[in-house]
Design an enzyme around this catalytic site. Sequence first.
Site: not given
Ligand code: PAF
Length: 277
Positions: A26-27, A33, A180
């Site tokens: 979700m950016g 990430h 997080s």
């Molecule tokens: O974990 C996340 O960032 C979101 O829940 C996901 C898996 C991208 C779905 O919107």
Amino acid sequence: MQIISTIAELRTRLTTERAISFVPTMGNLHEVHLDLMRLARKHGSCVVASIFVNPLQFGPNEDFERYPRTLEADCAKLKGMADVVFAPAVNEMYPENQTVYIELPPIANELCGASRPGHFRGMATVVLKLLNIVQPQVAVFGKKDYQQLHIIRQMVAQLNLPVRIVGGETVRAADGLALSSRNQYLNETERTEAVFLSQTLQAMRQAIENGGRDFERLRRQAVEALTKRGWAVDYVAVRNRSDLLPASPARQDWVILAAARLGNTRLLDNVEVGIGA
Ligand code: PAF
């Protein structure tokens, strides 16, 4: 690296790719990430990241509008890590009112699902849409969101989706706090205290590894310890890893999960315990 915002263009770009590895996000990207991106690279020759803040997984009192949208900075971080970034607008993903949803097993209404009704249904629906759009061979999700990963694995297995789900290990700060995006909301005092959540789970893990099998007593002690220090505990639970149902002492593969609020910030953590942990 190509940044693509429409499904049609993405499909054209990916038609000739045979080993797509996909990281949905979700950016508001950070080290966690990027770690998932590195893992994705090991599993495919074409790495696709999606950036989409999914309205379907936010409840009416949650922070969909305020959720940070940092596309430019995110793309800068993904340079050299992703081959394609898929960043659709809401009306590209939901051109009409979404009336078809995934129906999930009861576990989706427990743990995080108990305080976020509909969250996992919205999450699973967008993940299924994204998997159908990108059609990757491998998709990577963090183990930090353990219940989310479990639900995705169930969906993929039970709906026979042709994708392999890979779980990325939780990335931790030097003191043990699970990284997080929510950590940025902690003030200095809260940040110092925040590590107590992972310490609590580690202490439970130690007790179980030493033969403790009264999971309910361990759970209660953990809730008490956190509450005494000012945490508002959402849940602490010991569950079977395979089905996330309450831990059965006869098995030996468990996970300890917790969600608790420190000030206004809700933190999540989990640790696997027992065989294979
Ligand atoms: O974990 C996340 O960032 C979101 O829940 C996901 C898996 C991208 C779905 O919107």
